[in-house]
Design a protein around this motif. Sequence first.
Motif, short mmCIF file in Angstrom:
data_model
loop_
_atom_site.label_atom_id
_atom_site.label_comp_id
_atom_site.label_asym_id
_atom_site.label_seq_id
_atom_site.Cartn_x
_atom_site.Cartn_y
_atom_site.Cartn_z
N LYS A 42 0.73 -1.15 -0.03
CA LYS A 42 -0.13 -0.06 0.01
C LYS A 42 0.85 1.42 -0.11
CE LYS A 42 -4.25 -2.04 2.04
NZ LYS A 42 -3.87 -3.32 1.69
N LEU A 43 1.89 1.28 0.78
CA LEU A 43 2.69 2.41 0.76
C LEU A 43 3.45 2.41 -0.68
CD1 LEU A 43 5.16 2.22 3.98
CD2 LEU A 43 3.80 4.01 3.18
N TYR A 44 3.61 1.60 -1.47
CA TYR A 44 4.03 1.36 -2.88
C TYR A 44 3.05 2.04 -3.56
CZ TYR A 44 5.44 0.13 -7.59
OH TYR A 44 5.67 0.04 -8.76
N LEU A 45 1.71 1.93 -3.42
CA LEU A 45 0.93 2.34 -4.41
C LEU A 45 0.58 3.91 -3.94
CD1 LEU A 45 -2.06 -0.59 -4.15
CD2 LEU A 45 -0.38 -0.02 -6.43
N ILE A 46 0.80 4.09 -2.67
CA ILE A 46 0.58 5.63 -2.43
C ILE A 46 1.67 6.37 -3.04
CG2 ILE A 46 0.62 7.25 -0.32
CD1 ILE A 46 -0.90 5.06 1.16
N ALA A 47 2.80 5.91 -3.10
CA ALA A 47 4.14 6.64 -3.55
C ALA A 47 3.98 6.93 -5.04
CB ALA A 47 5.19 5.86 -3.17
N GLU A 48 3.44 5.84 -5.65
CA GLU A 48 3.22 5.82 -7.15
C GLU A 48 2.26 6.90 -7.58
OE1 GLU A 48 4.53 3.93 -10.06
OE2 GLU A 48 5.96 3.76 -8.50
N TYR A 49 1.16 6.81 -6.71
CA TYR A 49 0.08 7.74 -7.11
C TYR A 49 0.45 9.38 -6.67
CZ TYR A 49 -4.37 10.38 -6.28
OH TYR A 49 -5.62 10.99 -6.36
N LEU A 50 1.39 9.54 -5.81
CA LEU A 50 1.86 10.73 -5.37
C LEU A 50 3.05 11.06 -6.08
CD1 LEU A 50 1.59 10.57 -1.29
CD2 LEU A 50 -0.01 11.75 -2.91
N ARG A 51 3.70 10.19 -6.96
CA ARG A 51 4.81 10.48 -7.76
C ARG A 51 6.02 10.78 -7.01
NH1 ARG A 51 1.94 12.76 -13.27
NH2 ARG A 51 1.12 10.74 -13.74
N VAL A 52 6.16 10.40 -5.76
CA VAL A 52 7.44 10.32 -4.94
C VAL A 52 8.30 9.27 -4.71
CG1 VAL A 52 6.15 12.44 -3.69
CG2 VAL A 52 6.11 10.05 -2.52
N ASP A 53 9.29 9.31 -4.35
CA ASP A 53 9.97 8.03 -3.65
C ASP A 53 9.28 7.24 -2.61
OD1 ASP A 53 12.06 6.50 -2.44
OD2 ASP A 53 13.53 7.19 -3.93
N ILE A 54 9.05 6.27 -2.36
CA ILE A 54 8.59 5.53 -1.15
C ILE A 54 8.94 6.14 0.24
CG2 ILE A 54 9.77 3.26 -1.28
CD1 ILE A 54 7.26 1.98 -0.67
N ARG A 55 10.37 6.19 -0.13
CA ARG A 55 11.18 6.56 1.28
C ARG A 55 10.75 8.01 1.55
NH1 ARG A 55 16.87 5.11 -1.45
NH2 ARG A 55 15.94 6.13 -2.94
N GLU A 56 10.20 8.97 0.84
CA GLU A 56 9.75 10.18 1.16
C GLU A 56 8.57 9.93 2.26
OE1 GLU A 56 10.79 13.20 0.93
OE2 GLU A 56 12.67 12.39 0.17
N LEU A 57 7.68 8.94 2.13
CA LEU A 57 6.65 8.65 2.92
C LEU A 57 7.17 8.25 4.31
CD1 LEU A 57 4.51 6.68 0.40
CD2 LEU A 57 4.36 9.11 1.03
N LEU A 58 8.43 7.91 4.41
CA LEU A 58 8.68 7.29 5.90
C LEU A 58 9.67 8.33 6.31
CD1 LEU A 58 9.60 3.91 4.73
CD2 LEU A 58 7.61 4.50 5.70
N HIS A 59 10.43 8.94 5.55
CA HIS A 59 11.63 9.86 6.27
C HIS A 59 11.98 11.08 5.32
CE1 HIS A 59 15.54 11.15 7.88
NE2 HIS A 59 15.08 11.00 8.96
N PRO A 60 12.02 12.24 5.71
CA PRO A 60 12.38 13.30 4.89
C PRO A 60 13.74 13.16 4.28
CG PRO A 60 12.00 14.44 6.92
CD PRO A 60 11.70 12.77 7.04
N SER A 61 13.84 13.43 3.04
CA SER A 61 15.42 13.38 2.63
C SER A 61 15.63 13.88 1.44
CB SER A 61 15.67 11.78 2.47
OG SER A 61 14.88 11.23 1.45
N ASP A 62 16.64 13.80 0.74
CA ASP A 62 16.99 14.16 -0.40
C ASP A 62 17.91 12.85 -1.13
OD1 ASP A 62 17.17 15.90 -2.67
OD2 ASP A 62 18.97 16.97 -1.88
N TRP A 63 17.11 11.84 -1.31
CA TRP A 63 17.64 10.60 -1.88
C TRP A 63 18.02 10.66 -3.21
CZ3 TRP A 63 18.43 6.95 1.47
CH2 TRP A 63 17.62 6.95 2.66
N SER A 64 17.17 11.45 -4.13
CA SER A 64 17.49 11.46 -5.53
C SER A 64 18.80 12.31 -6.01
CB SER A 64 16.46 12.14 -6.38
OG SER A 64 16.13 13.42 -5.77
N LYS A 65 19.32 13.12 -4.90
CA LYS A 65 20.53 13.93 -4.97
C LYS A 65 21.70 13.32 -4.45
CE LYS A 65 17.78 17.88 -6.23
NZ LYS A 65 17.53 19.27 -5.61
N SER A 66 21.44 12.49 -3.47
CA SER A 66 22.50 12.08 -2.62
C SER A 66 23.22 10.94 -3.37
CB SER A 66 21.92 11.52 -1.18
OG SER A 66 21.33 10.25 -1.29
#
Length: 76
Positions: free
Chosen positions: A46-70
């Motif tokens: 369900k987290l995966y589906l929510i992330a896909e719907y929101l068009r965010v990295d699933i990790r953003e639903l758990l912890h704020p970060s800058d995953w894509s740039k790190s």
Amino acid sequence: MSKINRLSEVFDQKGVRNNDIVKLLRVRKETVSRWVHNKQQPDLHKLYLIAEYLRVDIRELLHPSDWSKSKVEPFS
């Protein structure tokens, strides 16, 4: 009680309401409310589906970060 997800913050950022997620996942509104208030957690699928719907990295639903740039350095 510490937060273990960021659903509320990400929903606000994306302009998504709980009812949007209720319709997407076909779950009860009480269920989404418990997720948003960190009283219960959605399963990984369900987290995966929510992330896909929101068009965010699933990790953003758990912890704020800058995953894509790190850049992750390998362990020595």
